[in-house]
Design an enzyme around this catalytic site. Structure first.
Site, mmCIF file in Angstrom:
data_model
loop_
_atom_site.group_PDB
_atom_site.id
_atom_site.type_symbol
_atom_site.label_atom_id
_atom_site.label_comp_id
_atom_site.label_asym_id
_atom_site.label_seq_id
_atom_site.Cartn_x
_atom_site.Cartn_y
_atom_site.Cartn_z
ATOM 1 N N LEU A 11 0.853 -1.075 -0.001
ATOM 2 C CA LEU A 11 0.136 -0.023 0.046
ATOM 3 C C LEU A 11 0.929 1.317 -0.160
ATOM 4 O O LEU A 11 0.108 2.247 0.056
ATOM 5 C CB LEU A 11 -0.966 -0.041 0.977
ATOM 6 N N LYS A 12 2.218 1.101 -0.081
ATOM 7 C CA LYS A 12 3.132 2.151 -0.065
ATOM 8 C C LYS A 12 2.780 3.030 1.096
ATOM 9 O O LYS A 12 2.551 2.943 2.126
ATOM 10 C CB LYS A 12 3.118 2.842 -1.539
ATOM 11 N N HIS A 98 12.475 -3.185 -1.708
ATOM 12 C CA HIS A 98 11.637 -2.810 -2.379
ATOM 13 C C HIS A 98 12.340 -1.582 -3.505
ATOM 14 O O HIS A 98 13.038 -0.976 -2.798
ATOM 15 C CB HIS A 98 10.316 -2.102 -2.009
ATOM 16 N N GLU A 170 10.342 -7.112 -9.765
ATOM 17 C CA GLU A 170 9.799 -6.002 -9.945
ATOM 18 C C GLU A 170 10.764 -5.131 -10.880
ATOM 19 O O GLU A 170 11.563 -4.353 -10.265
ATOM 20 C CB GLU A 170 9.437 -5.127 -8.911
ATOM 21 N N SER A 216 3.149 -2.378 -12.411
ATOM 22 C CA SER A 216 1.884 -2.183 -13.337
ATOM 23 C C SER A 216 1.274 -3.346 -13.735
ATOM 24 O O SER A 216 0.564 -3.530 -14.720
ATOM 25 C CB SER A 216 2.464 -1.371 -14.596
HETATM 26 O O1 LIG Z 1 4.916 -2.809 -4.503
HETATM 27 C C1 LIG Z 1 4.521 -2.867 -5.783
HETATM 28 C C2 LIG Z 1 5.029 -2.169 -6.820
HETATM 29 O O2 LIG Z 1 5.949 -1.191 -6.549
HETATM 30 C C3 LIG Z 1 4.211 -2.197 -7.991
HETATM 31 O O3 LIG Z 1 3.281 -1.098 -8.026
HETATM 32 P P1 LIG Z 1 2.336 -0.674 -9.300
HETATM 33 O O4 LIG Z 1 1.694 -1.996 -9.390
HETATM 34 O O5 LIG Z 1 1.484 0.417 -8.912
HETATM 35 O O6 LIG Z 1 3.086 -0.325 -10.401
#
Ligand SMILES: O=C[C@H](O)COP(=O)(O)O
Length: 263
Positions: A11-12, A98, A170, A216
């Site tokens: 969820l950043k 991350h 990622e 993404s």
């Molecule tokens: O932690 C998840 C990733 O940073 C992917 O983020 P995103 O799906 O918004 O590109």
């Protein structure tokens, strides 16, 4: 044979405490009927929401994880969070390395290694994130970069701890609002390299480590990604932050995977 599929979201620095709890409760109700033998679901909220998350959510439905962790139990580390503090909150998973930790906050592979070892020694499921930048991809060194991140990240980690290891691939260029999703073919080719490196690092024990794709992921590419033989799950940002939409993405991807494995 059908494999267990992994679905999760980071969820950043979004969602406050109440929004996180509502989101998690909704996600549990939407997905409760899907057997946890078939899927593993995990969510990684902000630190400030972790306590409420673990108090309100049954982790047999959704594993709750932290976005980062210090390698030391205590000490003069202003602004850091100790593994013991995370244990106190009852979380079960820690994400290490991350892309935003590496590229916005300058974390190095050897720091990720110290964190990985601490997280594993404290019994957390440990999700190590790796990925090459656009520049590294252009130079044709993606595989070398991934192998380096894995070899340093897991340096001195015994094969006996692999049952608690997950990896997320990622690519840096694929993440976030300005990212371009990797094609399923490209992601599969990198996942193959990652699985090969894990076997080299851990021997036979490396073959059971799940490798998830992130960057993404969206309703338009999730199905094609999940059917790739070396992709064990999807690590999703933006497309997962509404519980109903994430539920739909999970169900569609799972159905496509099952259909494909019957062929
Ligand atoms: O932690 C998840 C990733 O940073 C992917 O983020 P995103 O799906 O918004 O590109």
């Amino acid at each position: 044979m059908q494999k267990k599929l992994y679905f999760g979201s980071n969820l950043k620095m979004y969602k406050n405490i109440q929004d996180t709890v509502t989101y998690l409760q909704d996600l549990v109700s939407y997905t409760k009927d899907i057997s946890r033998e078939e899927i593993e679901l995990f969510i990684i909220p902000s630190y400030t929401s972790l306590e409420s998350a673990t108090k309100n959510i049954e982790q047999s439905y959704i594993k709750i994880g932290a976005q980062n962790m210090c390698w030391e139990d205590e000490g003069q580390f202003t602004g850091e969070i100790s593994p013991l503090m995370l244990k106190e909150l009852g979380i079960s998973l820690v994400m290490i390395g991350h892309s935003e930790r590496r590229h916005v906050f300058g974390e190095t592979d050897s720091e990720e290694n110290k964190k990985v070892k601490a997280a594993l020694n404290h019994g957390f499921t440990t999700l190590l994130c790796i990925g090459e930048t656009a520049g590294e991809k252009d130079f044709g060194i993606s595989t070398e970069v991934l192998r380096t991140q894995l070899k340093i990240g897991f340096h001195d980690v015994p094969a006996s701890q692999t049952k608690n290891i997950w990896v997320a691939y990622e690519p840096v260029w694929s993440i976030g609002v300005n990212g371009t999703p990797a094609s399923a073919d490209y992601a599969e080719s990198m996942h193959k390299e990652i699985k090969k490196a894990l076997l080299e690092i851990f021997g036979d024990a490396g073959k059971d480590i799940p490798v998830l794709y992130g960057g993404s992921v969206n309703p338009g590419n999730a199905d094609e990604l999940i059917i790739q033989p070396s992709i064990d799950g999807l690590f999703t940002g933006r497309a997962a932050w509404q519980a109903d939409k994430f539920n739909t993405l999970i169900r569609n991807a799972k159905a496509t995977y099952e259909e494909n494995s019957r062929l």
